[in-house]
Design an enzyme around this catalytic site. Structure first.
Site, mmCIF file in Angstrom:
data_model
loop_
_atom_site.group_PDB
_atom_site.id
_atom_site.type_symbol
_atom_site.label_atom_id
_atom_site.label_comp_id
_atom_site.label_asym_id
_atom_site.label_seq_id
_atom_site.Cartn_x
_atom_site.Cartn_y
_atom_site.Cartn_z
ATOM 1 N N GLU A 142 29.589 65.069 18.805
ATOM 2 C CA GLU A 142 29.560 65.019 20.562
ATOM 3 C C GLU A 142 30.877 64.589 21.004
ATOM 4 O O GLU A 142 31.572 65.298 21.924
ATOM 5 C CB GLU A 142 28.649 64.100 20.891
ATOM 6 C CG GLU A 142 27.031 64.533 20.742
ATOM 7 C CD GLU A 142 26.617 65.927 21.216
ATOM 8 O OE1 GLU A 142 27.672 66.584 21.933
ATOM 9 O OE2 GLU A 142 25.681 66.415 20.888
ATOM 10 N N HIS A 196 30.463 73.894 25.558
ATOM 11 C CA HIS A 196 30.162 72.837 24.901
ATOM 12 C C HIS A 196 29.237 73.160 23.664
ATOM 13 O O HIS A 196 29.527 72.963 22.515
ATOM 14 C CB HIS A 196 29.742 71.627 25.546
ATOM 15 C CG HIS A 196 29.468 70.404 25.013
ATOM 16 N ND1 HIS A 196 30.325 69.595 24.687
ATOM 17 C CD2 HIS A 196 28.284 69.949 24.516
ATOM 18 C CE1 HIS A 196 29.725 68.438 24.223
ATOM 19 N NE2 HIS A 196 28.461 68.804 23.709
ATOM 20 N N GLU A 197 28.021 73.820 24.116
ATOM 21 C CA GLU A 197 26.943 74.078 23.208
ATOM 22 C C GLU A 197 27.345 75.244 22.327
ATOM 23 O O GLU A 197 27.091 75.255 21.104
ATOM 24 C CB GLU A 197 25.833 74.609 23.963
ATOM 25 C CG GLU A 197 25.411 73.420 25.096
ATOM 26 C CD GLU A 197 25.082 71.996 24.578
ATOM 27 O OE1 GLU A 197 24.961 72.089 23.135
ATOM 28 O OE2 GLU A 197 25.254 71.155 25.447
ATOM 29 N N MET A 215 21.104 72.151 24.481
ATOM 30 C CA MET A 215 20.867 71.802 23.318
ATOM 31 C C MET A 215 21.438 73.100 22.495
ATOM 32 O O MET A 215 21.165 73.915 22.693
ATOM 33 C CB MET A 215 19.577 71.539 23.189
ATOM 34 C CG MET A 215 19.275 71.142 21.451
ATOM 35 S SD MET A 215 19.992 69.672 20.985
ATOM 36 C CE MET A 215 20.204 70.007 19.257
ATOM 37 N N GLU A 216 22.182 72.619 21.497
ATOM 38 C CA GLU A 216 22.950 73.514 20.783
ATOM 39 C C GLU A 216 22.149 74.101 19.827
ATOM 40 O O GLU A 216 22.755 74.573 18.564
ATOM 41 C CB GLU A 216 24.387 72.921 20.117
ATOM 42 C CG GLU A 216 24.093 71.675 19.063
ATOM 43 C CD GLU A 216 23.850 70.362 19.588
ATOM 44 O OE1 GLU A 216 24.103 69.538 18.591
ATOM 45 O OE2 GLU A 216 23.625 70.031 20.673
ATOM 46 N N ASN A 217 20.980 74.146 19.446
ATOM 47 C CA ASN A 217 20.198 74.565 18.327
ATOM 48 C C ASN A 217 20.917 75.880 17.914
ATOM 49 O O ASN A 217 21.212 76.767 18.708
ATOM 50 C CB ASN A 217 18.870 74.951 18.869
ATOM 51 C CG ASN A 217 18.264 73.931 19.436
ATOM 52 O OD1 ASN A 217 17.806 72.743 19.117
ATOM 53 N ND2 ASN A 217 18.120 74.295 21.028
ATOM 54 N N HIS A 235 29.800 73.749 19.550
ATOM 55 C CA HIS A 235 28.851 72.855 18.528
ATOM 56 C C HIS A 235 28.519 73.869 17.306
ATOM 57 O O HIS A 235 28.220 73.189 16.385
ATOM 58 C CB HIS A 235 27.457 72.388 19.315
ATOM 59 C CG HIS A 235 27.687 71.183 19.604
ATOM 60 N ND1 HIS A 235 28.337 70.237 18.737
ATOM 61 C CD2 HIS A 235 27.234 70.624 20.897
ATOM 62 C CE1 HIS A 235 27.936 69.007 19.642
ATOM 63 N NE2 HIS A 235 27.447 69.162 20.836
ATOM 64 N N GLY A 295 21.159 68.296 29.611
ATOM 65 C CA GLY A 295 21.870 69.358 30.082
ATOM 66 C C GLY A 295 21.725 70.612 29.296
ATOM 67 O O GLY A 295 21.327 71.696 29.886
ATOM 68 N N GLU A 329 16.257 67.205 19.095
ATOM 69 C CA GLU A 329 17.294 66.396 18.814
ATOM 70 C C GLU A 329 16.919 64.895 19.670
ATOM 71 O O GLU A 329 16.685 65.179 20.856
ATOM 72 C CB GLU A 329 18.767 66.727 19.185
ATOM 73 C CG GLU A 329 19.775 65.687 18.806
ATOM 74 C CD GLU A 329 20.979 66.289 19.323
ATOM 75 O OE1 GLU A 329 22.154 65.316 19.207
ATOM 76 O OE2 GLU A 329 21.396 67.237 19.589
#
Length: 867
Positions: A321, A298-299, A264-266, A302, A262, A122
């Site tokens: 986001e 947070h991740e 990444m929500e892969n 997502h 910080g 991303e």
């Protein structure tokens, strides 16, 4: 600088192909990586060329349905691969290319971190791995095979579920991953390395068992328990609050040292900056533990707000986001103190996003164009985007808002949506039972397209006999770049009347959507009007202009039942005090009143309310103060802050020592218990040290080698402005203790860089040459250069030496990491707000950034600064 054509929202067109399935084969070799991709394509139009994106790829083969393509049917120009003469039926395009992740310093695509290979795709990093449309509205089901040397890369991870492991002779192995849920390329992830695995599990509401795994480097296993528990709390909260259950058989998190963001929500393979995974009470502060819990959440959140429903294009970035920030904010509020969380979020918004709104890089939550999308991962997209959703929640109420969320999920699951889709779904769900919305939805959408922070002005008149209070409200949003004229917005304004004993009557929510409006509020007759508590819980992200007497402000500080409004009253008085001191015109009346109010708070609130008391005692941030001063004099503001801390330490010395005595008994309580006492200890040490208290230096120094990182860092921050031997000894002790832990040592680099010293610039230059400084690690760069930029006397030295140094460093960083460099440039964003002498030296530094080789990321920001 070379101009780059911008990408415009108005030019959006759907991609003329469907790409339902991708089979990817990634062969990790000692000197390169060979990537073979099979794209199952379905033309949606006839006779259209196929355009794929690829950056720094060597194309070794190109075929359709297994047949090599004639070279005359394709052309590679720059980052574009254009293929013509394709069948008007479904077909498979196979590309074979080689890449060199071992010399990729951009931290985008596939790159190395230590001995590990990892990805960051991303926003547009997948084009560094293989040829692909690389746009978020192209969703596919993925099947990924990874092959590698089993000794060098024993762990091979990708998205989805691992469905097969293969042994390929004595030295190599492969793992096959399948992700059954369609996703865009920016959510692709791959990790290969020698990692240690920590296992746990979670049972969903429907009874499925999900395997949870954290992957870290050898030796870091003891620091993962907090992250694992945070993940399980997140999964449970999302089920209970949003009725959203995890959908795969496994969930993996990998901690990576070299990472721009910080985390990444892969899908099912979150990649985290190590700083946001590895922690316990001895190695991380209370704030860092809460931050880790929040980012893990947070991740994870997502998975639904970003992965299952993704963005149609990058202009919709806040769709995922802003919504996910809103969700993680509420998660933290539910688990801890809702009042403290709201205050922390507002303070952050005022000191970062409001500053962004007031400068040349201001942009709407939904921009209309960009040159480098990486530059729009901003507090406007994230935090202001969350405030927009919070306003919807306020306007509709929790029950109706949650009906809207359910509508949004059911309507758009498995698709790429827009902010308009989201807002309409929320409205439709909220009104599903025939209710009216209560505000103009089209007018509310202006928040997404209009940049800048609205200014709310309130004028009041009061009739003593009838007790009637009349409010005259006006709203105005200042001009921002490319948007000189603004239209009225929908502002939810929560208000109440506060008497000497507390709230009088019910709270009222006003929907203010005109340029001007007059309303009347019934009050209690008497000789004095009650205090007006307005923008309770910060119900709209605006600045407030309202004349308020000292007595009224003190009444709110003492008696308001909204913790945010109490805090805001204290902040208003603190701003008055500090701005007056910076102008060399201290106001003894206001200072005396504020000291008395703070003394009363110290007496009335015990250590059990430590977190609430700590935020009540906090001082405004420098950026917030700068926004109130014209022209800005950062050195005067810094000196005012220092002198006021000294006054507070002297005047409240007895109360602060009593407070410390109460706090000590709670220092050892495990997080989240005891965090209020530890926060108060940091405030007390800071004020007492500023006042020259004789007892405090030794106690602070002793804490640096103690079992609590929270107290150690609080002591170091308090000692920063104490030029005695204890400061240097404390920094030495901290370094010796943590020099072999890079995640923690970054804090030492930051403290050294931000400590005001006469030879500070030389020391910072020496830090960049320190044997334990890693110039490729964004955390290390942010620690040293970010610490220096926060060092007001050094960065803002009137000779311009600080500005010049940072400009030179940005040019250097830009050559290897444009994303980090472009974010650093924004430190110059408000150069026009300073006095002329300072403007001139800042301009000279900005000119140093005008070099031919500057990346498009950094160039875009520099152009904005100079416009």
């Amino acid at each position: 600088m070379v101009a780059v054509d911008p990408i415009r929202l108005a030019d959006y067109k759907p991609w003329p192909f469907a790409l339902p399935e991708i089979a990817l084969d990634v062969d990790l070799r000692s000197d390169q990586v060979v990537v073979t991709s099979d794209l199952s394509l379905e033309p949606l139009s006839t006779n259209v060329p196929l355009i794929l994106r690829g950056v720094e790829l060597t194309l070794d083969g190109l075929a359709v349905d297994g047949e090599p393509l004639d070279p005359s049917t394709w052309i590679q120009e720059g980052d574009r691969l254009t293929v013509t003469g394709l069948p008007d039926r479904p077909f498979v395009l196979t590309t074979r290319c080689s890449i060199d992740p071992f010399n990729n310093t951009s931290l985008e695509g596939l790159y190395t971190s230590g001995g590990m290979l990892t990805t960051q795709c991303e926003a547009e990093g997948f084009r560094r791995i293989t040829f692909h449309p690389d746009r978020p509205d192209v969703l596919s089901r993925w099947r990924v095979r990874i092959e590698a040397d089993r000794h060098r890369y024993p762990v091979l991870l990708s998205n989805g579920n691992a469905v097969q492991s293969l042994e390929l002779g004595s030295d190599r192995h492969a793992v096959l991953w399948e992700d059954p849920f369609p996703k865009p390329s920016y959510l692709f992830a791959l990790v290969a390395g020698d990692l240690r695995e920590i296992r746990d599990s979670f049972t969903t509401t429907s009874g499925r068992t999900v395997a949870l795994r954290l992957h870290v480097e050898a030796g870091d296993e003891p620091f993962t328990a907090h992250a694992m528990e945070s993940l399980k709390r997140s999964m449970q909260w999302d089920e209970c609050t949003y009725n959203l259950e995890y959908d795969l058989d496994e969930y993996n998190i990998v901690a990576v040292r070299h990472f721009n963001m910080g985390a990444m929500e892969n899908k099912s393979l979150n990649i985290f900056n190590s700083k946001l995974v590895l922690a316990d009470a001895e190695t991380a502060t209370d704030g860092e533990l809460e931050r880790i819990e929040s980012v893990i959440a947070h991740e994870y959140f997502h998975n639904w707000s970003g992965n299952r429903i993704t963005c149609r294009d990058w202009f919709q970035l806040s769709l995922k986001e802003g919504l996910t920030v809103f969700r993680d904010q509420n998660f933290t509020a539910d688990l801890h103190s809702a009042a403290v969380k709201r205050i922390d979020d507002v303070a952050m918004l005022r000191n970062t996003q409001f500053r962004e709104d007031a400068g040349p890089t201001a942009h709407p939550v939904k921009p209309s164009e960009y040159q480098a999308i990486d530059n729009f991962y901003t507090t406007t997209i994230y935090e202001k985007g969350a405030e927009l959703i919070r306003m919807l929640h306020t306007l509709l109420g929790s029950k109706r808002f949650m009906r809207g969320m359910a509508t949004y999920v059911s309507r758009f699951d498995g698709t790429a949506a827009t902010t308009e889709d989201f807002v309409q779904a929320i409205a439709d769900g909220a009104c599903a039972n025939g209710e009216t919305l209560g505000f103009d939805l089209e007018q509310f959408k202006r928040w997404y397209h209009q940049a800048g922070t609205p200014q709310l002005t309130v004028e009041r008149s009061w009739e003593a006999r009838s007790g009637r209070l009349t409010l005259h409200l006006r709203q105005q949003t200042p001009p921002t770049p490319e948007q000189p004229v603004k239209q009225p917005l929908v502002l939810p304004i929560a208000m109440a009347l506060i008497g000497s004993t507390g709230r009088q009557g019910e709270e009222r929510l006003l929907v203010f959507d005109q340029e001007e409006q007059v309303i009347e509020i019934g009050a209690v007759p008497g000789p004095q009007p009650p205090a007006l508590s307005i923008l309770r819980r910060f119900s709209a992200p605006v600045t407030l202009q309202m004349d308020m007497t000292l007595e009224e402000t003190l009444q709110l500080l003492a008696a308001d039942d909204d913790p945010f409004s109490r805090w805001e009253a204290g902040q208003r008085l603190s701003r008055q005090v500090l701005l007056a001191r910076a102008a060399a015109e201290p106001d003894a009346t206001v200072e005396s009143a504020l000291i008395h109010a703070l003394r009363q708070s110290l007496v009335d609130m015990d250590v059990q309310q430590g977190s609430e008391l700590a935020v009540l005692l906090s001082l405004p941030g420098m950026a917030e103060l700068e926004a109130c001063q014209e022209p800005v004099d950062p050195l005067a503001l810094f000196d005012a802050m220092q002198s006021w801390r000294s006054v507070l330490g002297c005047e409240l010395k007895s109360e602060l020592h009593d407070l410390l005595e109460q706090c000590r008994s709670q220092w050892s309580q495990p997080w989240p218990k005891g965090q209020g006492a530890r926060s108060l200890t940091g405030v007390a040490w800071s004020w007492l040290l500023a006042a020259g208290d004789a007892q405090t230096p030794a106690e602070a120094l002793n804490a640096v080698s103690g079992p609590s990182m929270t107290l150690a860092r609080a002591a170091l921050r308090a000692l920063q402005r104490h030029a005695g031997p204890e400061r240097e000894e404390a920094l030495r002790v901290f370094y010796d203790r943590w020099k072999d832990k890079p995640v923690i040592l970054d804090a030492w680099f930051g403290l050294e860089a931000s400590t005001p010293r006469s030879d500070g610039l030389k020391r910072v230059k020496d830090l960049l040459e320190h044997p334990r400084f890693d110039p490729l690690a964004p955390n290390a760069l942010r620690a040293v250069l970010g610490g220096f930029m926060a060092n007001v006397p050094l960065f803002h030295a009137i000779d311009g030496s600080g500005y010049t140094f940072i400009a030179e460093q940005i040019v250097d960083v830009d050559q290897r990491n444009p994303v980090t460099a472009s974010r650093m440039v924004k430190v110059f964003s408000r150069w026009r707000s300073y006095a002329l002498e300072r403007q001139l030296v800042m301009q000279e530094a900005i000119q140093l950034l005008d070099v031919p080789a500057l990346s498009s990321n950094t160039r875009e920001v520099v152009v904005m600064l100079k416009a």
